[in-house]
Design a protein around this motif. Structure first.
Motif, PDB file in Angstrom:
ATOM      1  N   UNK A 279     -25.508 105.627 -21.203  1.00  0.00           N
ATOM      2  CA  UNK A 279     -25.720 106.632 -22.355  1.00  0.00           C
ATOM      3  C   UNK A 279     -27.417 106.920 -22.518  1.00  0.00           C
ATOM      4  N   UNK A 284     -31.472 111.452 -23.416  1.00  0.00           N
ATOM      5  CA  UNK A 284     -32.490 110.536 -23.957  1.00  0.00           C
ATOM      6  C   UNK A 284     -33.862 110.738 -23.678  1.00  0.00           C
TER       7      UNK A 284
ATOM      8  N   UNK B 270     -26.012 111.546 -29.158  1.00  0.00           N
ATOM      9  CA  UNK B 270     -25.260 112.468 -28.814  1.00  0.00           C
ATOM     10  C   UNK B 270     -23.719 111.670 -28.385  1.00  0.00           C
ATOM     11  N   UNK B 274     -19.291 114.866 -29.746  1.00  0.00           N
ATOM     12  CA  UNK B 274     -20.162 115.980 -29.976  1.00  0.00           C
ATOM     13  C   UNK B 274     -20.088 117.249 -28.812  1.00  0.00           C
ATOM     14  N   UNK B 275     -19.771 116.462 -27.673  1.00  0.00           N
ATOM     15  CA  UNK B 275     -19.724 117.332 -26.411  1.00  0.00           C
ATOM     16  C   UNK B 275     -18.502 118.183 -26.509  1.00  0.00           C
ATOM     17  N   UNK B 276     -17.418 117.169 -26.770  1.00  0.00           N
ATOM     18  CA  UNK B 276     -15.957 117.640 -26.474  1.00  0.00           C
ATOM     19  C   UNK B 276     -15.395 118.303 -27.636  1.00  0.00           C
ATOM     20  N   UNK B 277     -16.409 118.713 -28.464  1.00  0.00           N
ATOM     21  CA  UNK B 277     -15.914 119.390 -29.756  1.00  0.00           C
ATOM     22  C   UNK B 277     -14.871 118.475 -30.643  1.00  0.00           C
ATOM     23  N   UNK B 281     -13.035 112.026 -24.297  1.00  0.00           N
ATOM     24  CA  UNK B 281     -12.491 112.388 -22.930  1.00  0.00           C
ATOM     25  C   UNK B 281     -11.427 111.184 -22.374  1.00  0.00           C
ATOM     26  N   UNK B 283      -9.427 110.904 -20.321  1.00  0.00           N
ATOM     27  CA  UNK B 283      -8.847 110.682 -18.696  1.00  0.00           C
ATOM     28  C   UNK B 283      -9.959 109.541 -18.423  1.00  0.00           C
ATOM     29  N   UNK B 284     -10.953 109.551 -18.731  1.00  0.00           N
ATOM     30  CA  UNK B 284     -11.877 108.575 -18.239  1.00  0.00           C
ATOM     31  C   UNK B 284     -12.218 107.519 -19.280  1.00  0.00           C
ATOM     32  N   UNK B 286     -13.063 107.440 -22.440  1.00  0.00           N
ATOM     33  CA  UNK B 286     -14.338 107.489 -23.454  1.00  0.00           C
ATOM     34  C   UNK B 286     -13.891 108.211 -24.781  1.00  0.00           C
ATOM     35  N   UNK B 291     -20.949 106.725 -27.353  1.00  0.00           N
ATOM     36  CA  UNK B 291     -22.422 107.543 -27.316  1.00  0.00           C
ATOM     37  C   UNK B 291     -22.352 108.153 -25.652  1.00  0.00           C
ATOM     38  N   UNK B 292     -22.625 109.375 -25.819  1.00  0.00           N
ATOM     39  CA  UNK B 292     -22.833 110.023 -24.521  1.00  0.00           C
ATOM     40  C   UNK B 292     -24.146 109.893 -24.163  1.00  0.00           C
ATOM     41  N   UNK B 293     -24.947 110.294 -24.971  1.00  0.00           N
ATOM     42  CA  UNK B 293     -26.610 110.146 -24.645  1.00  0.00           C
ATOM     43  C   UNK B 293     -27.339 109.943 -25.643  1.00  0.00           C
ATOM     44  N   UNK B 294     -28.027 108.638 -25.900  1.00  0.00           N
ATOM     45  CA  UNK B 294     -28.767 108.389 -26.858  1.00  0.00           C
ATOM     46  C   UNK B 294     -29.741 109.308 -27.114  1.00  0.00           C
ATOM     47  N   UNK B 327     -25.045  96.019 -20.449  1.00  0.00           N
ATOM     48  CA  UNK B 327     -24.469  96.778 -19.166  1.00  0.00           C
ATOM     49  C   UNK B 327     -24.867  95.968 -17.964  1.00  0.00           C
ATOM     50  N   UNK B 365     -17.632  97.354 -20.448  1.00  0.00           N
ATOM     51  CA  UNK B 365     -17.756  97.466 -19.171  1.00  0.00           C
ATOM     52  C   UNK B 365     -16.856  96.350 -18.391  1.00  0.00           C
TER      53      UNK B 365
END
Lengths: 911, 420
Positions: A279, A284, B270, B274-277, B281, B283-284, B286, B291-294, B327, B365
């Protein structure tokens, strides 16, 4: 102007497509893109009717299609011509930060038949006429970006170009598409869901959502397979392109750095797994950066970083260890121990830190982290190759260096980070690939040509204006730069080579105050899909073949050639303007061309790899392309004509002289003649100066007198032995010879034609291989039949051979002595080579040439461009003779340790 | 200001044992094991029973204080007595009474540390049983980068020579000691639930030790003194604090931690949703709340730093850093096939959110296969290891061996906090 009934030739466009830069598109970029489109519309044959084929990369027209179709084992890329397919040539990747758009502009096919082509087809048993009523896929892929927060710009762009209706002006289509019709466009990225309603409402377009990962992988696989110099490594500021063997591509790790980061293990087409991610990604960097520096855009933030010094904020090992290393575990004093760690121990607030330093610390932290996690995942799955893509990288040297350093450091040099030139467009391209029947799957690397039309160097310009509709408006737009005193080069100046490399987490030794153009040092051009191009079948080993003889990655070498081209520019502009009658319009276009080409040169001087791997051939071709972009279809037209006429006038005398000699003397004289006549080269500055001192014939005679053996490279005896046999023994003559010809005038008429005649006389079929498009004063395949016909008036051998080769269908009546009862001659033929450059890259030749090559057992390459600059070291499956006069002191020294006007006669028999 | 914390530990153990009736491990209780003529003793003449870990952000001080004259609480004495019993039933050791103290100072305020040492007269050796001359060259074990950087300062101000112990050596020694000798040193932390983990000292190795200081070191530990630094990251505690300070104007690390505890990261991060309305997601795998993007949301809003609550900023930052460390640690453990990952270092210091996010990252993970474990004495591994390096002369092993036999009692949470 193109009327509705007018069809485009496959590749008819005389000009370049516009660029779509890789950075988020600005208004003027959009304008320039529109210019391209406008030009595309305007440049239909009406304006260039004298040129049958033109276009960025000259392609065969439909005859080529037929040829290709003749080889049943092939599966030619085909685009079915129904309208719905045409509509679908737009795909979107709507990410959290950027919208990436890929669209395809297709060329319709047009039938051009000339006598040369029809005869050629007859000879090779190619059915005349179309086996198909639909064209081969041929066209251009464009790449554009928008910021997601400014999605309206994207919508307007699509609307203005009518991309959602097939990318063409509807009136040009026989069947109009109703605006109410439900148009479906492939889209990926999270925004494909989020903005679906908006697209429906504003454009009436339904977004067909494609899975993001599927698209990423499909895009990456396509690029890695189809574009030769797609992947490169970036260490210590040095970019190095990596040749990927298509058959040895899988498995690899694909790291896509968007807002977040996805790590995907790719095992094959459509065979992949998202194994990890983080992420901490581009979002970021931008998000934190925005909060910390108040930058307005990602690019501003990146630019800031270039002036930063992270040592003011990052805690280094040396800070902890009092300037010493922690060598036991391999940490140097300059290694970052803790990103932003210094901010804790000082009584400073945010405002006390320079935004530049903050941006740099942030960039390093995130890049390094991504590199490390990627490597760990690669290691986990035993993958050696890691490809990094996504908008975060955007060609930024520091980012790439940092990621590379991390991978290198943790893998102890075993793994390599590689980057993709089309990073950021993987998803959009993949979405595009998901259309059925686009034919792209089958495209091979040799069928793609990337072009960098003007507009590319203007990224980040500050001039806004109304949308550009045609070339005229584009020129006006360029002139504004001049009026405003803006120098047309890349937006950010840069330091000399080699200073950009900082090695990831080791602190830069010296950064200086200079800026670098990191943010835009990779250009994504327009991708031309030319299904008719083929690999020259006589290459010994196409995999190891490298056309360029001179390595322009040598800084001094590049500098030299850039200077040569700069100095030659004014003269070229004069010629070009004169070729169009010296009108005001021509002058204006000439100025624009000069500015555009200078900008290209400036760009390359700053960043030699800006357009991918750069060879001399690319550089010379760029000039020709740039000329065509500004509608100079043939700058040397009148010069060529004049010289052809003057040479043809003295040809009869020369033939008489030759015929008076014995076989051995004649062969030597012929080769001497080829070398001597090769002096007429408008690409050589030294020779251009010569021309002012005498007439063509005077110079030719003088030149021939000086042709004394031994030449600097002299394999003549070996060649002679093959031709005339050792001692009394006669070897059977070659079956078919391919003669790659060079210049117009004396070169072709007094040099190569007599040599061709000699071969014909000995029973060898001769195929003259000439350029498809004009380049300097090089003779083109279109011009050759007339020259041969004229020569044939004075020579029976040529006449009969030309007849046999079908070149004289119309000219026959002119021949006074009809010796029709003669035994049939071996044919003399003409084929186009598929390019419009003074050099030739034999990995991408016309299918016509490839077909003709199949029966050939002798290749003669003539002239600097084709025998020295390129192909000097090329190995062939058959006998090869390379003939050229070196008309450049530097090249002479470099290549043969000789001097200017030294000659090369290099004969390499088939092994 | 004096030490950030200076919590005494009874009788030379690193452990708090107030409620412990069984007696417990203690450190340094048998310096004289080898008898009066032992070289250990003579070398000890010049060594003070205190040790330092001078990191980039914090100075950790561990010191031993004789117990016999002190009027500490009864528990201490009780333990001292028990200790005697323990010793008696195993070997005839002479047991020292005393306490092991832990103290922390900010490295930037090193003078406070010097003052503290001076006030405690530690630099005069501080060992009552020791008759070293006052003017003798006092040598103190120290580790951490600052042991090099501040060597001159200590010499000048206190007349103390810092004997530099390797940082990794100390970390590992400290961790090994704690994990073997102190029951319930390790615990997991998930969803607010703390669960102690029984570590069989015979099945301790190999493990991955993740020390989160200013930066992060990841150490593969195969045995006592057998280890390798296999990885690390510069995104660590210093990053949290440094970035956090710039973003929130917090005055201290603890304040920042406290602040982030109250925040909501969804304001700035994000998320997949937030991205996928708002959708997963799937399929993978998520979820919409992943959190897609801190800090990714900060890019698309016309907000400035002031427009965000410091609590939310701190929260996002904490999750970013914890997640990332979790991670990278998991990936390294996976590469070496380790099941156990111990997280230590001052960043964690019992902070629930930090532990929680690291645990979640490891669980995510590893798909639940690996578990993050934490050490009760995180933060003092290095200092403890340096302190233990006194015992290189042969005391340590016995100590640990001894303690193992008595390792079944539960360790109250309260004491943990007073300790560090």
């Amino acid at each position: 102007m193109a009327g509705p009934a007018e069809n485009h030739v496959l590749g008819i466009n005389d000009t370049k497509e516009d660029t779509e830069e890789q950075t988020a598109i600005s208004e003027e970029e959009r304008n320039s893109a529109e210019t391209a489109e406008g030009r595309e519309k305007d440049m239909s044959p009406a304006s260039g009717s004298s040129i049958h084929r033109s276009g960025s990369r000259p392609q065969l027209d439909l005859s080529g299609a037929a040829i290709q179709g003749n080889f049943e084992e092939r599966d030619p890329a085909i685009l079915l011509p129904n309208q719905s397919d045409d509509i679908s040539h737009l795909a979107l990747d709507i990410g959290g930060s950027l919208i990436k758009l890929v669209y395809f502009s297709r060329h319709e096919d047009k039938r051009i038949e000339d006598k040369r082509k029809s005869s050629f087809k007859q000879r090779f048993g190619i059915p005349n006429g179309n086996r198909r009523s639909y064209p081969i896929l041929g066209g251009r892929l464009h790449f554009v970006k928008f910021e997601t927060s400014k999605i309206n710009e994207c919508l307007e762009f699509i609307k203005s170009k009518q991309l959602h209706r097939g990318g063409m002006n509807p009136r040009r289509w026989p069947v109009d598409i109703s605006p109410n019709e439900n148009v479906v466009v492939k889209a990926t990225g999270g925004g494909a869901y989020k903005f679906a309603d908006l697209f429906k409402e504003k454009l009436g377009v339904s977004l067909d959502k494609e899975d993001e990962m599927d698209c990423l992988v499909a895009g990456a696989n396509f690029l890695l397979k189809a574009i030769r110099h797609q992947a490169f490594t970036h260490m210590d500021g040095r970019k190095e392109f990596v040749l990927i063997d298509q058959n040895d591509l899988f498995p690899y790790l694909l790291v896509n750095i968007g807002s977040g980061v996805s790590m995907i293990k790719v095992d094959g087409d459509g065979n992949f797994q998202r194994v990890s991610g983080t992420n901490v990604g581009g979002g970021t960097y931008w998000g934190l950066g925005k909060l910390l520096t108040k930058c307005r855009s990602f690019d501003d933030l990146l630019e800031l970083s270039q002036r930063g010094d992270n040592r003011t904020i990052d805690m280094l090992v040396g800070d902890i260890y009092g300037g010493m290393e922690y060598s036991k575990i391999g940490l140097s004093a300059s290694t970052i121990a803790s990103s932003f760690g210094k901010a804790i121990s000082e009584n400073k607030e945010l405002k006390d830190y320079r935004p530049e330093d903050i941006s740099l610390s942030l960039l390093r932290m995130i890049s390094y982290n991504i590199g490390q996690i990627s490597y760990l995942n690669a290691l986990r799955f035993g993958l050696k190759r890691i490809f990094f893509g996504g908008f975060f990288i955007r060609g930024h040297a520091y980012t790439m260096d940092t990621i590379s350093f991390a991978v290198h450091f943790w893998s102890k040099g075993e793994a390599k980070a590689m980057f993709l030139r089309h990073e950021g467009f993987l998803g959009a391209l993949g979405a595009f690939m998901s259309y059925e029947k686009h034919g792209l799957d089958d495209l091979m690397v040799h069928q793609l040509v990337e072009r960098f039309p003007m507009g590319a160097p203007y990224v980040g310009g500050k001039i806004h204006g109304p949308p550009l509709g045609d070339l005229n408006e584009k020129i006006s737009w360029m002139e504004k730069f001049v009026q405003k005193g803006i120098e047309i080069t890349a937006p950010v100046p840069m330091t000399p080579l080699g200073t950009t490399g900082l090695g990831g987490f080791d602190v830069p030794s010296s950064r200086g105050d200079t800026l670098r153009s990191d943010a835009s040092n990779l250009n994504v051009g327009v991708l031309h899909l030319v299904p008719t191009l083929e690999v020259f079948p006589l290459l010994m080993d196409p995999k190891t073949y490298e056309p360029n003889t001179i390595d322009l990655s040598d800084h001094y070498e590049l500098e030299y050639w850039l200077t040569v081209l700069s100095e030659h520019l004014l003269d070229l502009v004069d010629k070009a303007v004169a070729s169009e009658g010296g009108t005001d319009d021509a002058k204006r276009r000439g100025d624009a061309f000069a500015r555009a080409f200078s900008a290209h040169l400036a760009r390359l001087r700053e960043e030699p790899a800006a357009y991918g791997k750069l060879g001399l051939a690319n550089l010379l071709e760029l000039r020709e392309e740039c000329l065509r972009e500004f509608q100079f279809t043939d700058a040397y037209r009148s010069i060529k004509q004049r010289e052809n006429e003057a040479s043809l006038a003295v040809l009869p005398d020369l033939l008489i002289e030759l015929d008076s000699m014995d076989e051995e003397a004649r062969l030597l004289t012929l080769i001497e003649g080829v070398l001597a006549a090769n002096i007429f080269d408008w690409g050589s500055r030294a020779c251009v100066e010569l021309y002012h001192k005498g007439t063509i014939i005077e110079i030719y005679r003088m030149s021939r007198k000086k042709m004394q053996r031994p030449w600097r490279v002299d394999d003549f005896d070996n060649f002679k032995e093959r031709m005339l046999g050792p001692g009394d023994k006669k070897l059977s003559p070659h079956k078919r010879a391919l003669l790659f010809v060079d210049n117009s005038g004396a070169d072709i008429v007094l040099g190569m034609l007599p040599l061709a005649r000699e071969l014909l006389r000995r029973g060898t079929e001769v195929v003259l291989v000439a350029n498809s498009l004009p380049a300097l004063n090089d003779v083109t395949a279109m011009e050759l039949p007339d020259i041969v016909a004229e020569a044939a008036k004075h020579c029976d051998i040529l006449r009969r051979a030309a007849e046999a080769g079908g070149l004289l269908v119309d000219a026959m009546v002119n021949i006074e002595d009809g010796l029709k009862e003669d035994s049939p001659s071996v044919p003399l033929m003409v084929v186009e080579n598929g390019c419009g450059s003074p050099c030739i890259d034999l990995r991408q030749v016309s299918s016509e040439l490839a077909t003709a090559a199949k029966g050939a057992d002798l290749i003669i390459l003539e002239g600097m461009g084709r025998a020295l600059h390129t192909n000097f070291n090329a190995q062939f499956k058959c006998d090869a003779l390379k003939l050229a006069m070196v008309k450049n002191q530097r090249l002479a020294e470099k290549l043969i340790k000789g001097n200017i006007y030294d000659c090369i006669c290099r004969y390499e028999p088939a092994s | 200001m004096a030490a950030l914390e200076a919590a005494p530990v009874q009788l030379g153990t690193t452990e708090a044992q107030l409620d412990n009736d069984q007696g417990e491990a203690r450190i340094g209780s048998n310096f004289d094991e080898r008898g009066p003529d032992s070289s250990a003793i003579s070398s000890f003449d010049h060594i003070s029973p205190w040790a330092l870990d001078i990191g980039g952000s914090l100075i950790k001080l561990v010191y031993f204080s004789r117990e016999d004259n002190c009027s500490e609480n009864d528990a201490m004495k009780r333990i001292a007595k028990k200790e005697g019993e323990v010793s008696n039933c195993s070997k005839n050791y002479r047991v020292l009474d005393g306490k092991l103290y832990f103290a922390k100072f900010e490295t930037s305020k090193i003078n406070e540390c010097l003052d503290f040492i001076q006030s405690k007269q530690l630099h005069r050796s501080g060992c009552r049983f020791q008759e070293a001359p006052v003017n003798n060259n006092t040598i103190v074990k120290a580790t951490g980068g600052g042991a090099y950087k501040f060597a001159d300062l200590f010499k000048e101000k206190l007349g103390v020579s810092l004997d530099k112990e390797d940082e990794m050596d100390c970390l590992v020694a400290g961790a090994n000691f704690l994990l073997k000798a102190v029951p319930h040193e390790a615990f997991t932390y998930m969803d607010g639930q703390k669960e102690f983990v029984q570590i069989n000292p015979n099945d301790l190795f190999p493990y991955l030790l993740v020390n989160i200081g200013s930066g992060v070191s990841m150490i593969k530990v195969d045995g006592d003194g057998k280890y390798e630094r296999v990885s690390g990251t510069c995104v660590g505690g210093g990053t949290f604090w440094g970035l956090g300070r710039l973003l929130t104007n917090c005055k201290s690390f603890d304040e920042l931690l406290e602040l982030s505890h109250r925040g909501n990261n969804r304001v700035i991060d994000m998320l997949v949703g937030d991205i996928f309305g708002g959708m997963d997601y799937a399929k993978i795998g998520l979820s919409a709340t992943a959190i897609a993007s801190s800090f990714g949301k900060a890019i698309s809003e016309n907000k400035e730093l002031e427009d965000y609550r410091p609590e939310d900023v701190g929260r996002s930052l904490l999750r970013l850093i914890s997640n990332n460390i979790g991670q990278i640690a998991y990936l390294n453990a996976l590469l070496f096939g380790f099941k156990r990952i111990f997280f230590g270092g001052f960043f964690i210091r019992g902070h629930e959110d930090a532990m929680d996010t690291i645990s979640v990252a490891v669980q995510f993970w590893s798909k639940g296969e690996a578990k993050a474990m934490f050490l009760s004495h995180e933060g003092f591994l290095g200092a403890l290891g340096a302190f233990k390096s006194f015992e290189k002369h042969g005391l340590g092993n016995l100590m640990a061996h001894h303690l193992v036999e008595h390792s079944s009692m539960a360790l109250p949470h309260v004491e943990l906090n007073t300790l560090c």
